[in-house]
Design an enzyme around this catalytic site. Structure first.
Site, PDB file in Angstrom:
ATOM      1  N   TYR A  28     116.398 105.935  24.707  1.00  0.00           N
ATOM      2  CA  TYR A  28     115.275 106.386  24.712  1.00  0.00           C
ATOM      3  C   TYR A  28     114.628 106.536  23.088  1.00  0.00           C
ATOM      4  O   TYR A  28     115.281 107.051  22.335  1.00  0.00           O
ATOM      5  CB  TYR A  28     115.341 108.125  25.141  1.00  0.00           C
TER       6      TYR A  28
ATOM      7  N   GLU B 111     110.972 108.231  22.880  1.00  0.00           N
ATOM      8  CA  GLU B 111     109.484 108.697  22.758  1.00  0.00           C
ATOM      9  C   GLU B 111     108.971 109.140  21.295  1.00  0.00           C
ATOM     10  O   GLU B 111     110.068 109.721  20.418  1.00  0.00           O
ATOM     11  CB  GLU B 111     109.497 109.855  23.794  1.00  0.00           C
TER      12      GLU B 111
ATOM     13  N   ASP C 218      89.627  93.562  25.970  1.00  0.00           N
ATOM     14  CA  ASP C 218      90.784  93.218  26.731  1.00  0.00           C
ATOM     15  C   ASP C 218      91.005  91.728  26.662  1.00  0.00           C
ATOM     16  O   ASP C 218      90.556  91.197  27.367  1.00  0.00           O
ATOM     17  CB  ASP C 218      90.938  93.663  28.131  1.00  0.00           C
TER      18      ASP C 218
ATOM     19  N   THR D  73      98.254  91.908  26.946  1.00  0.00           N
ATOM     20  CA  THR D  73      99.456  91.872  27.770  1.00  0.00           C
ATOM     21  C   THR D  73     100.108  90.664  26.307  1.00  0.00           C
ATOM     22  O   THR D  73      99.536  90.060  25.802  1.00  0.00           O
ATOM     23  CB  THR D  73      99.610  91.434  28.865  1.00  0.00           C
TER      24      THR D  73
ATOM     25  N   LYS E 109     101.007  86.609  28.864  1.00  0.00           N
ATOM     26  CA  LYS E 109     100.240  85.399  29.496  1.00  0.00           C
ATOM     27  C   LYS E 109     100.347  84.005  28.519  1.00  0.00           C
ATOM     28  O   LYS E 109     101.166  83.621  28.041  1.00  0.00           O
ATOM     29  CB  LYS E 109      98.969  85.883  29.625  1.00  0.00           C
TER      30      LYS E 109
ATOM     31  N   ARG F  34     107.335  90.510  29.145  1.00  0.00           N
ATOM     32  CA  ARG F  34     106.259  91.166  30.085  1.00  0.00           C
ATOM     33  C   ARG F  34     105.920  92.693  29.284  1.00  0.00           C
ATOM     34  O   ARG F  34     107.040  93.345  29.077  1.00  0.00           O
ATOM     35  CB  ARG F  34     106.730  91.517  31.276  1.00  0.00           C
TER      36      ARG F  34
HETATM   37  N1  DSN Z   1      97.599  90.100  37.165  1.00  0.00           N
HETATM   38  C1  DSN Z   1      96.850  89.708  35.914  1.00  0.00           C
HETATM   39  C2  DSN Z   1      96.030  88.482  36.156  1.00  0.00           C
HETATM   40  O1  DSN Z   1      96.759  87.581  36.987  1.00  0.00           O
HETATM   41  O2  DSN Z   1      95.307  88.330  35.619  1.00  0.00           O
HETATM   42  C3  DSN Z   1      96.171  90.774  35.293  1.00  0.00           C
HETATM   43  O3  DSN Z   1      96.456  91.894  35.763  1.00  0.00           O
END
Ligand code: DSN
Length: 481
Positions: free
Chosen positions: A67, A69, A244, A273, A276, A282
């Site tokens: 942990y 925090e 974003d 994120t 991607k 993730r």
């Molecule tokens: N699930 C992601 C996507 O496929 O774009 C975004 O949340």
């Protein structure tokens, strides 16, 4: 990967699976099967990728048990010295890679990152000035009446974001999402004739609506965005610009998007994120200017609980990878391959939203094939082509059945696919869709879900895909004993 590293990786995973199998063999088996399935399919989901073994292995350690925090050097738990090392390194790599003034690497996902951003903006723009007015340092010093009035003020703010069917994300103010409930929201779309963002229309809406937060960024818009223009719009109406970049962070990191297309120099707050096009574990991340840093730094406990220290460690590894020169080549190839895929479709008479792409994804309108997105997605999956159905602007089939298929190039580019392979992928997809007929409901009416795929087509396409995939193995040299 060198032969030595492949050997080590094979041995490490084989042994790890033996350890897992000793406790729950079905999980070990599912893990083996997942690798086999990923190896055998054309992964075209625009938001997915294949992280490196180094990134994956970093997630499987005892950092998972800790942990932590709080923030670096200022934790609510004792014994966080090694987590501090990990978090500092991940943040340093993020700042250096993106040229950001501040990086916060604790968010567990994109929605977490966006929630941290929203609440940081509210804290900075609404809560702090209110506390100052009331002569209080924090909310615990407020009277019940002051607190009620602050709550109203916080809950009475406006957000303007891109609509879901134009390519925006759920968290950009879509009504059923918390972002559409915590803010009064309005959405901007795209030009009905071209499918492209119309900056004058966004500006007009912003002037009329006067949002506190202007959100830019997308998850299904196949074009680049001029973030300098978005910042001008935000400045004119006194909004905070939040971008974003979850989908295209890899293209920013790889310097494919520079100047006005790089959100970091233009936005007050940037969220992403890490899994991607950035090809990490993730997770989520927030970048911010110095001005917003103190409020973003309060992500935990404001919005988040304990950070996933093992994932922060993997973020550090992935960001270190993205700082290598080879990542720039990868990012450019992702964009080049999207062009090849788009041209492959257009030359075969298919319809693309906006008529093409200049990022990492294409949005194929499948109406011309007489199908819904749901039917197209399912037929393609039968043939080993993994995509996701997606709305097109003003979609007559709504967000469940949809009229589109979203396809991205980051994953197969990691496997080494280039122009010829993506042209062939377009051909195979057109073959499947041209051989698919809509099905009927049990009552005999037209169905938006069922479909009939011509005899033998799935096998033919699987065999053709296997030829491509075998030439570009996933995790080459990784063999599980
Ligand atoms: N699930 C992601 C996507 O496929 O774009 C975004 O949340």
């Amino acid at each position: 990967m060198s032969d030595d590293l492949s050997r080590l990786t094979s041995s490490a995973y084989s042994q790890a699976l033996e350890v897992i199998a000793a406790v729950e063999p079905r999980i070990a088996q599912a893990t083996r099967q997942e690798l086999a399935d990923q190896r055998a399919s054309l992964k075209l989901i625009a938001s997915e990728n294949y992280a490196s073994p180094a990134v994956l292995m970093t997630m499987g350690t005892w950092f998972s048990d800790k942990y932590a925090e709080g923030t670096v050097g200022h934790r609510f738990y004792a014994g966080c010295q090694n987590v501090d090392t990990v978090e500092s390194l991940a943040a340093e790599h993020a700042r250096e890679l993106f040229g950001a003034e501040y990086a916060y690497v604790q968010p567990h996902s994109g929605i977490d990152a966006n929630l941290v951003a929203f609440w940081s903006i509210l804290a900075h723009r609404v809560e702090s000035p209110a506390l100052e007015r009331l002569g209080a340092k924090n909310v615990s010093e407020l009277t019940e009446a002051d607190w009620e009035s602050l709550r109203k003020e916080l809950g009475n703010q406006r957000l303007l974001g891109m609509s879901l069917d134009a390519g925006g994300h759920l968290t950009h103010g879509f009504r059923p999402n918390i972002s559409g409930k915590m803010f009064h929201q309005q959405q901007y779309g795209t030009d009905p004739a071209t499918g492209l963002l119309d900056y004058d229309a966004v500006a007009a809406k912003a002037r009329e609506f006067k949002p506190l937060v202007l959100v830019a960024g997308y998850s299904a818009y196949p074009r680049r965005v001029d973030f300098a223009k978005m910042r001008e719009i935000a400045d004119e109406v006194g909004a905070t610009l939040m971008v974003d970049m979850a989908h295209f962070a890899g293209l920013v990191a790889g310097k494919v998007f520079t100047g006005n297309e790089d959100p970091v120099p233009h936005a007050h707050v940037v969220t992403t994120t890490t899994h991607k096009s950035l090809r990490g574990p993730r997770g989520g991340m927030v970048l911010a200017t110095e001005e917003y840093a103190p409020s973003v730094d309060r992500g935990c406990p404001m919005v988040l609980g304990g950070p996933l220290s093992h994932v922060m460690a993997a973020k550090a590894v992935a960001l270190a990878e993205a700082r290598q020169d080879s990542f720039r080549g990868y990012a450019q190839q992702v964009a080049d391959n999207a062009q090849s895929l788009a041209q492959g479709f257009l030359s075969r008479g298919a319809d693309l939203v906006t008529g093409g792409t200049d990022n990492h994804l294409v949005l194929l309108d499948v109406s011309r094939f007489g199908l819904t997105g749901r039917q197209a997605e399912s037929a393609l999956l039968d043939a080993g082509v993994v995509t996701n159905r997606n709305s097109v602007p003003n979609d007559p089939n709504g967000a469940w059945y949809t009229s589109g298929i979203r396809l991205g190039t980051p994953a197969l580019t990691t496997r080494g696919f280039g122009h010829d392979e993506f042209d062939r992928v377009a051909e195979l997809i057109v073959d499947v869709l041209s051989s698919t007929q809509p099905g009927t409901t049990k009552a005999g009416g037209p169905s938006k879900a069922s479909y009939v795929l011509g005899d033998g087509v799935a096998d033919k396409v699987r065999a053709a895909s296997a030829e491509l995939l075998d030439k570009h193995p996933l995790y080459p040299g990784l063999e599980l004993s």
